[in-house]
Design a protein around this motif. Structure first.
Motif, PDB file in Angstrom:
ATOM      1  N   ALA A   1       2.767  -7.078  12.697  1.00 46.56           N
ATOM      2  CA  ALA A   1       1.489  -7.717  13.016  1.00 46.56           C
ATOM      3  C   ALA A   1       0.331  -6.746  12.876  1.00 46.56           C
ATOM      4  CB  ALA A   1       1.530  -8.298  14.431  1.00 46.56           C
ATOM      5  N   VAL A   2       0.541  -5.494  13.259  1.00 41.92           N
ATOM      6  CA  VAL A   2      -0.498  -4.477  13.093  1.00 41.92           C
ATOM      7  C   VAL A   2      -0.821  -4.316  11.610  1.00 41.92           C
ATOM      8  CG1 VAL A   2      -1.032  -2.018  13.353  1.00 41.92           C
ATOM      9  CG2 VAL A   2       0.053  -3.258  15.236  1.00 41.92           C
ATOM     10  N   ASN A   3       0.211  -4.261  10.794  1.00 43.18           N
ATOM     11  CA  ASN A   3       0.026  -4.168   9.342  1.00 43.18           C
ATOM     12  C   ASN A   3      -0.735  -5.376   8.799  1.00 43.18           C
ATOM     13  OD1 ASN A   3       1.618  -5.249   6.632  1.00 43.18           O
ATOM     14  ND2 ASN A   3       0.957  -3.114   6.485  1.00 43.18           N
ATOM     15  N   TRP A   4      -0.334  -6.546   9.239  1.00 47.17           N
ATOM     16  CA  TRP A   4      -0.980  -7.796   8.811  1.00 47.17           C
ATOM     17  C   TRP A   4      -2.464  -7.783   9.188  1.00 47.17           C
ATOM     18  CZ3 TRP A   4      -0.051 -13.015  11.727  1.00 47.17           C
ATOM     19  CH2 TRP A   4      -0.669 -14.076  11.023  1.00 47.17           C
ATOM     20  N   ALA A   5      -2.753  -7.384  10.409  1.00 51.95           N
ATOM     21  CA  ALA A   5      -4.139  -7.341  10.868  1.00 51.95           C
ATOM     22  C   ALA A   5      -4.970  -6.379  10.020  1.00 51.95           C
ATOM     23  CB  ALA A   5      -4.193  -6.936  12.339  1.00 51.95           C
ATOM     24  N   LEU A   6      -4.431  -5.208   9.747  1.00 46.30           N
ATOM     25  CA  LEU A   6      -5.144  -4.211   8.962  1.00 46.30           C
ATOM     26  C   LEU A   6      -5.452  -4.744   7.559  1.00 46.30           C
ATOM     27  CD1 LEU A   6      -6.280  -1.384   8.545  1.00 46.30           C
ATOM     28  CD2 LEU A   6      -3.940  -0.567   8.156  1.00 46.30           C
ATOM     29  N   ARG A   7      -4.473  -5.362   6.934  1.00 48.73           N
ATOM     30  CA  ARG A   7      -4.674  -5.891   5.587  1.00 48.73           C
ATOM     31  C   ARG A   7      -5.691  -7.026   5.563  1.00 48.73           C
ATOM     32  NH1 ARG A   7      -0.618  -8.494   4.002  1.00 48.73           N
ATOM     33  NH2 ARG A   7       0.831  -8.285   5.758  1.00 48.73           N
ATOM     34  N   GLN A   8      -5.635  -7.903   6.553  1.00 48.05           N
ATOM     35  CA  GLN A   8      -6.551  -9.036   6.572  1.00 48.05           C
ATOM     36  C   GLN A   8      -7.991  -8.587   6.842  1.00 48.05           C
ATOM     37  OE1 GLN A   8      -4.320 -11.047   4.957  1.00 48.05           O
ATOM     38  NE2 GLN A   8      -5.534 -12.646   5.922  1.00 48.05           N
ATOM     39  N   VAL A   9      -8.156  -7.619   7.719  1.00 46.14           N
ATOM     40  CA  VAL A   9      -9.505  -7.089   7.965  1.00 46.14           C
ATOM     41  C   VAL A   9     -10.050  -6.467   6.686  1.00 46.14           C
ATOM     42  CG1 VAL A   9     -10.839  -5.321   9.184  1.00 46.14           C
ATOM     43  CG2 VAL A   9      -9.197  -6.730  10.441  1.00 46.14           C
ATOM     44  N   GLY A  10      -9.225  -5.693   5.990  1.00 41.96           N
ATOM     45  CA  GLY A  10      -9.671  -5.041   4.771  1.00 41.96           C
ATOM     46  C   GLY A  10     -10.035  -5.996   3.656  1.00 41.96           C
TER      47      GLY A  10
ATOM     48  N   ALA B   1     -17.773  -4.973   2.972  1.00 43.63           N
ATOM     49  CA  ALA B   1     -18.179  -4.008   3.996  1.00 43.63           C
ATOM     50  C   ALA B   1     -16.992  -3.535   4.828  1.00 43.63           C
ATOM     51  CB  ALA B   1     -19.247  -4.624   4.899  1.00 43.63           C
ATOM     52  N   LEU B   2     -16.004  -4.401   5.027  1.00 42.70           N
ATOM     53  CA  LEU B   2     -14.840  -4.040   5.839  1.00 42.70           C
ATOM     54  C   LEU B   2     -13.741  -3.372   5.024  1.00 42.70           C
ATOM     55  CD1 LEU B   2     -14.612  -7.187   8.130  1.00 42.70           C
ATOM     56  CD2 LEU B   2     -15.086  -4.848   8.863  1.00 42.70           C
ATOM     57  N   HIS B   3     -13.780  -3.545   3.729  1.00 47.76           N
ATOM     58  CA  HIS B   3     -12.734  -2.972   2.891  1.00 47.76           C
ATOM     59  C   HIS B   3     -12.687  -1.453   3.019  1.00 47.76           C
ATOM     60  CE1 HIS B   3     -11.037  -1.363  -0.915  1.00 47.76           C
ATOM     61  NE2 HIS B   3     -10.135  -2.315  -0.706  1.00 47.76           N
ATOM     62  N   ALA B   4     -13.838  -0.813   2.977  1.00 48.42           N
ATOM     63  CA  ALA B   4     -13.881   0.656   2.998  1.00 48.42           C
ATOM     64  C   ALA B   4     -13.313   1.242   4.288  1.00 48.42           C
ATOM     65  CB  ALA B   4     -15.301   1.157   2.749  1.00 48.42           C
ATOM     66  N   PRO B   5     -13.765   0.790   5.481  1.00 50.17           N
ATOM     67  CA  PRO B   5     -13.185   1.374   6.703  1.00 50.17           C
ATOM     68  C   PRO B   5     -11.716   1.034   6.888  1.00 50.17           C
ATOM     69  CG  PRO B   5     -14.697  -0.416   7.256  1.00 50.17           C
ATOM     70  CD  PRO B   5     -14.895  -0.111   5.793  1.00 50.17           C
TER      71      PRO B   5
ATOM     72  N   LYS C   1       0.857   2.843   4.278  1.00 50.80           N
ATOM     73  CA  LYS C   1       1.216   2.776   2.860  1.00 50.80           C
ATOM     74  C   LYS C   1       1.203   1.342   2.344  1.00 50.80           C
ATOM     75  CE  LYS C   1       3.944   7.010   2.322  1.00 50.80           C
ATOM     76  NZ  LYS C   1       5.264   7.581   1.975  1.00 50.80           N
ATOM     77  N   ASP C   2       1.736   0.440   3.147  1.00 46.40           N
ATOM     78  CA  ASP C   2       1.760  -0.958   2.721  1.00 46.40           C
ATOM     79  C   ASP C   2       0.349  -1.517   2.604  1.00 46.40           C
ATOM     80  OD1 ASP C   2       3.549  -3.389   2.246  1.00 46.40           O
ATOM     81  OD2 ASP C   2       2.199  -4.139   3.796  1.00 46.40           O
ATOM     82  N   ALA C   3      -0.516  -1.165   3.547  1.00 40.84           N
ATOM     83  CA  ALA C   3      -1.903  -1.640   3.498  1.00 40.84           C
ATOM     84  C   ALA C   3      -2.653  -1.028   2.317  1.00 40.84           C
ATOM     85  CB  ALA C   3      -2.609  -1.320   4.808  1.00 40.84           C
ATOM     86  N   VAL C   4      -2.439   0.261   2.062  1.00 41.03           N
ATOM     87  CA  VAL C   4      -3.083   0.908   0.915  1.00 41.03           C
ATOM     88  C   VAL C   4      -2.687   0.192  -0.369  1.00 41.03           C
ATOM     89  CG1 VAL C   4      -3.131   2.983  -0.523  1.00 41.03           C
ATOM     90  CG2 VAL C   4      -3.377   3.190   1.948  1.00 41.03           C
ATOM     91  N   ARG C   5      -1.420  -0.126  -0.504  1.00 40.09           N
ATOM     92  CA  ARG C   5      -0.927  -0.795  -1.705  1.00 40.09           C
ATOM     93  C   ARG C   5      -1.661  -2.109  -1.937  1.00 40.09           C
ATOM     94  NH1 ARG C   5       3.911   0.328  -1.008  1.00 40.09           N
ATOM     95  NH2 ARG C   5       4.437  -1.349   0.427  1.00 40.09           N
TER      96      ARG C   5
ATOM     97  N   THR D   1      -5.688  -1.679  -2.517  1.00 43.20           N
ATOM     98  CA  THR D   1      -6.093  -1.057  -3.784  1.00 43.20           C
ATOM     99  C   THR D   1      -5.595  -1.839  -4.998  1.00 43.20           C
ATOM    100  OG1 THR D   1      -4.155   0.417  -3.740  1.00 43.20           O
ATOM    101  CG2 THR D   1      -6.223   1.274  -2.807  1.00 43.20           C
ATOM    102  N   ASP D   2      -4.917  -2.930  -4.753  1.00 42.73           N
ATOM    103  CA  ASP D   2      -4.435  -3.757  -5.845  1.00 42.73           C
ATOM    104  C   ASP D   2      -5.635  -4.356  -6.597  1.00 42.73           C
ATOM    105  OD1 ASP D   2      -3.657  -6.669  -6.863  1.00 42.73           O
ATOM    106  OD2 ASP D   2      -1.822  -5.463  -6.796  1.00 42.73           O
ATOM    107  N   PRO D   3      -5.657  -4.306  -7.923  1.00 45.89           N
ATOM    108  CA  PRO D   3      -6.792  -4.834  -8.686  1.00 45.89           C
ATOM    109  C   PRO D   3      -7.123  -6.295  -8.374  1.00 45.89           C
ATOM    110  CG  PRO D   3      -5.393  -3.511 -10.106  1.00 45.89           C
ATOM    111  CD  PRO D   3      -4.661  -3.639  -8.796  1.00 45.89           C
ATOM    112  N   LYS D   4      -6.109  -7.116  -8.144  1.00 44.12           N
ATOM    113  CA  LYS D   4      -6.364  -8.518  -7.823  1.00 44.12           C
ATOM    114  C   LYS D   4      -7.060  -8.653  -6.472  1.00 44.12           C
ATOM    115  CE  LYS D   4      -2.508 -10.375 -10.528  1.00 44.12           C
ATOM    116  NZ  LYS D   4      -1.227 -11.136 -10.470  1.00 44.12           N
ATOM    117  N   THR D   5      -6.638  -7.836  -5.499  1.00 42.72           N
ATOM    118  CA  THR D   5      -7.297  -7.847  -4.190  1.00 42.72           C
ATOM    119  C   THR D   5      -8.738  -7.403  -4.330  1.00 42.72           C
ATOM    120  OG1 THR D   5      -5.213  -7.349  -3.051  1.00 42.72           O
ATOM    121  CG2 THR D   5      -7.251  -6.878  -1.862  1.00 42.72           C
ATOM    122  N   LEU D   6      -8.970  -6.343  -5.072  1.00 35.02           N
ATOM    123  CA  LEU D   6     -10.326  -5.813  -5.263  1.00 35.02           C
ATOM    124  C   LEU D   6     -11.217  -6.845  -5.949  1.00 35.02           C
ATOM    125  CD1 LEU D   6      -9.438  -2.182  -6.352  1.00 35.02           C
ATOM    126  CD2 LEU D   6     -10.382  -2.911  -4.142  1.00 35.02           C
TER     127      LEU D   6
END
Length: 232
Positions: free
Chosen positions: A174-183, A188-192, A213-217, A220-225
């Motif tokens: 859930a922590v991982n999920w939260a981090l990814r969804q915020v990003g 503006a939220l992607h960078a932090p 590592k999972d959140a970074v992946r 930084t994915d081109p489709k996400t960006l």
């Protein structure tokens, strides 16, 4: 038995028993859903039932008192958010024992406008599924609370960092999920969120490193960006 907005909790539970499926129960178990009190009714079947029943706060409270998984899910789906209180959610949380129930409850918490008080309180709670609720609610809020300012989520990143070392499976995910969804919520939220992800990925703690590592992946994915950039 035909269900309607006038159906009682007892009538609903009786109807649910007629839909029980051992095959579906086995499928749920493979997904990590707790099936001790499950009838084996899929959400694809439950969601139309919820729409058919419509909202009823009193009836939802009674449905929650049932140990039956499907009745509890209908309690969440058919409650009236404007009438849901912090005390009610606290009482419900004491009985949380499945990630699925938690993740449905996160929607109700957001709809009831209780996210601000529940998230920090539950993030500090040592009960696994109560703690998960905090981060499931952050993830849900990131998607559904469209008018919430970015500053809210920046503050919640501190909670994510504080719990990143918790290696309990349902908290960690859930922590991982939260981090990814915020990003992914906004540019503006992607960078932090990415900075925090990279920080966690570099730590020695196994849980934090996996989360980062999972959140970074994903962040930084081109489709996400591309999707984030489209939100400009």
């Amino acid at each position: 038995m035909a269900l309607s907005p006038a159906s009682t909790a007892d009538e609903i539970v009786a109807h649910l028993h007629t839909l029980a499926s051992n095959e579906s129960r086995a499928s749920m178990a493979r997904l990590g859903i707790v099936t001790d009190f499950a009838l084996g009714i899929s959400n694809a079947v439950l969601n139309p039932i919820a729409r058919q029943l419509k909202r009823d706060h009193v009836r939802a409270r009674v449905l929650w008192t049932s140990d039956v998984r499907e009745a509890r899910l209908l309690a969440i789906l058919t409650d009236e958010p404007s009438k849901v209180t912090r005390a009610q959610v606290d009482a419900m949380a004491a009985g949380f024992g499945s990630w699925e129930i938690v993740d449905h409850a996160a929607y109700l918490i957001c709809e009831a406008k209780l996210a601000h008080e529940i998230i920090p309180a539950y993030a500090a709670d040592e009960r696994e599924f109560v703690c998960r609720t905090a981060f499931s609610t952050i993830a849900t809020a990131a998607v559904h609370l469209k008018k919430e300012p970015d500053d809210t989520f920046v503050a919640w990143l501190d909670l994510i960092e504080a719990r990143a070392g918790d290696d309990r499976n349902f908290v960690k995910k859930a922590v991982n999920w939260a981090l990814r969804q915020v990003g992914k919520r906004s540019l503006a939220l992607h960078a932090p969120a990415l900075r925090l992800s990279e920080k966690l990925a570099a730590l020695d703690n196994k849980a934090a490193r996996w989360i980062g590592k999972d959140a970074v992946r994903e962040l930084t994915d081109p489709k996400t960006l591309a999707r984030i950039d489209a939100k400009r």
